[in-house]
Motif scaffolding. Structure first.
Motif: not given
Length: 70
Positions: A1-6
């Motif tokens: 994943r490139d974002s730790p959070s969405v």
């Protein structure tokens, strides 16, 4: 994943910055945003990433450059 959070606008802003840099580096390429296995995306994250990219690229530019998967 490139974002730790969405789940937040702050996470969306950081992710959008990465996405914009990739788009600028490869203007001929299509970018796939793969949300497979992501159960929920906050509306603020989605607005920050997808909404602002759509505004920046315009409808035709967005549809020709960005693929939403999952």
């Amino acid at each position: 994943r490139d974002s730790p959070s969405v789940g937040s606008r702050i996470a969306g802003e950081a992710f959008r910055t990465k996405v914009e840099n990739l788009i600028d580096m490869r203007p001929e390429a299509r970018l796939i945003l793969d949300f497979t296995d992501v159960a929920i995306v906050s509306s603020s994250f989605a607005d920050e990433v997808v909404g602002k990219l759509f505004t920046r690229l315009g409808p035709i530019g967005f549809m020709s450059r960005v693929v939403l998967k999952g």
